[in-house]
Design an enzyme around this catalytic site. Structure first.
Site, PDB file in Angstrom:
ATOM      1  N   LYS A 123       1.145   3.983  -2.987  1.00 52.18           N
ATOM      2  CA  LYS A 123       0.740   5.370  -2.725  1.00 52.18           C
ATOM      3  C   LYS A 123       1.877   6.331  -3.065  1.00 52.18           C
ATOM      4  O   LYS A 123       1.640   7.444  -3.546  1.00 52.18           O
ATOM      5  CB  LYS A 123       0.306   5.547  -1.269  1.00 52.18           C
ATOM      6  CG  LYS A 123      -0.993   4.848  -0.907  1.00 52.18           C
ATOM      7  CD  LYS A 123      -2.203   5.463  -1.604  1.00 52.18           C
ATOM      8  CE  LYS A 123      -2.650   6.758  -0.944  1.00 52.18           C
ATOM      9  NZ  LYS A 123      -3.928   7.262  -1.512  1.00 52.18           N
ATOM     10  N   TYR A 162       0.836  -1.205   0.000  1.00 53.78           N
ATOM     11  CA  TYR A 162       0.000   0.000   0.000  1.00 53.78           C
ATOM     12  C   TYR A 162       0.867   1.250   0.000  1.00 53.78           C
ATOM     13  O   TYR A 162       0.689   2.154  -0.826  1.00 53.78           O
ATOM     14  CB  TYR A 162      -0.916  -0.003   1.226  1.00 53.78           C
ATOM     15  CG  TYR A 162      -1.674   1.295   1.432  1.00 53.78           C
ATOM     16  CD1 TYR A 162      -2.828   1.578   0.699  1.00 53.78           C
ATOM     17  CD2 TYR A 162      -1.241   2.237   2.370  1.00 53.78           C
ATOM     18  CE1 TYR A 162      -3.525   2.752   0.891  1.00 53.78           C
ATOM     19  CE2 TYR A 162      -1.931   3.417   2.565  1.00 53.78           C
ATOM     20  CZ  TYR A 162      -3.072   3.675   1.823  1.00 53.78           C
ATOM     21  OH  TYR A 162      -3.753   4.856   2.006  1.00 53.78           O
TER      22      TYR A 162
END
Length: 386
Positions: free
Chosen positions: A152, A148
């Site tokens: 990002k 993640y």
């Protein structure tokens, strides 16, 4: 916010907790709102707020929602916490390819402003950061402990690099910025707080970990809404596009120990606050073993890990940032909030002191201490050279 009265905003992930709160705030100021999400909002929505069901992984669906939009708030993402963090393929598709679709749609359809909701994680990977600012470099991608955070980072880089891209039809250029919020809280938050309350009520929350002096940050949903509204205005010509190409850390501005932050919630629901404090290295090892187990049996039983390695770092290692840049360039001044309204929200829904599931509590504690034993035993093994 005079500008909001004539603008049309597209909010990706608009049915989520934060996206919906942002939509309602802008709507009250007279803006036109389009919510873009895979599912409709759970809450009752004003009739003139438009909902478009779609998936940012599909460019054709994104393209249908964007005509006539002046500004996009790109909030949609996947893999922030829990078992979602372990689904690498979906994380990549939503966070990276989805963001590329949004950028492409903006440039092809003449959308001049894009505000991207990023994360502290783009610079943080378990190292201590005290009063950091936007001059900190991105954490090298291979050092991110979870997919993640890595995706990002890639998405934020793409968004900021796109600032200044010419729009189709010669109608100007795309202006972008990124906001990096701390952990979000507020009444009705549906991702983190219910999970925490579930652990409290099941008797699992029997210990804390890390140093009592470790400090992290949180941001109340209303402060995050304010920051996004200010960022959108700062991308306009009236503000000389001062936020274009920039990133900003956003929080309540009050560093606090993670577990002390949640003390009012624990005690407000009638439970004792844990006195046992464990070393963070032990909890990290436990999370590591849990992730391995999930990798092995996840395809057959997609259980919710008690904690992931990233969650251990984010809750137990000091990392907080100053907001001088956000205050100076956006005019951001966070308002003070507490967990009282969160406690009342849960109590109004029947949550409170209940003793149950003690077997599960004992089982998890036994696993934790067994993991500790294994960790200690492994430390005595001889190191074999290659």
């Amino acid at each position: 916010m005079e500008k909001a009265r004539t603008d049309t905003f597209l909010i990706t992930g608009g049915s989520g907790y934060f996206g919906y709160r942002l939509a309602c705030s802008l709507h009250k100021k007279g803006a036109k709102i389009i919510l873009f999400d895979t599912i409709p909002p759970r809450q009752e929505t004003p009739e003139d707020i438009v909902f478009v069901q779609g998936d940012i992984r599909d460019y054709a669906q994104v393209e249908k929602a964007i005509p006539g939009v002046n500004c996009v708030f790109h909030i949609a993402s996947y893999g922030m916490s829990g078992r979602e963090q372990l689904n690498r393929q979906l994380i990549e598709a939503v966070n990276v390819q989805g963001t590329q679709n949004i950028l492409k749609a903006c440039t092809e359809h003449g959308v001049s402003r894009l505000v991207y909701t990023s994360t502290f994680n783009v610079v943080f990977g378990g190292q201590v950061i005290e009063n950091g600012d936007e001059s900190l470099p991105y954490l090298p991608l291979h050092l991110h402990p979870d997919h993640y955070s890595r995706t990002k980072s890639l998405a934020e880089m793409a968004v900021l690099k796109a600032s200044g891209t010419p729009l189709n039809g010669g109608s100007g250029v795309l202006k972008t910025c990124a906001l990096r919020p701390a952990g979000i809280y507020g009444p009705g938050e549906q991702r983190h707080l219910p999970r925490i309350v579930g652990y409290i009520e099941k008797g699992i929350f029997r210990f804390v970990y890390g140093k009592s002096t470790s400090l992290v940050e949180f941001v109340h949903v209303d402060n995050l809404v304010l920051a996004h509204e200010l960022a959108a205005v700062a991308l306009t010509s009236e503000r000389q596009h001062c936020s274009a190409g920039q990133a900003y850390f956003i929080s309540d501005g009050r560093p606090v120990n993670n577990f002390e932050f949640f003390r009012p919630l624990v005690e407000g629901l009638g439970y004792p606050f844990p006195k046992l404090r464990l070393p963070i290295s032990l909890i990290y090892f436990f999370a590591f073993v849990t992730e391995i187990i999930h990798h092995l049996i996840g395809p057959f039983y997609n259980f919710q890990p008690l904690l992931t390695r990233t969650e251990v770092y984010k809750t137990g290692v000091t990392h907080y940032f100053n907001m001088t840049k956000a205050k100076a360039e956006l005019g951001y001044e966070p308002q003070e909030h507490s967990l009282d309204e969160v406690v009342q929200w849960f109590r109004s829904r029947g949550h409170g002191k209940k003793t149950r599931n003690s077997f599960l509590c004992r089982f998890l504690l036994h696993i934790l201490f067994a993991t500790a034993f294994v960790a200690v035993a492994l430390s005595f093994l001889p190191i074999v050279g290659i």
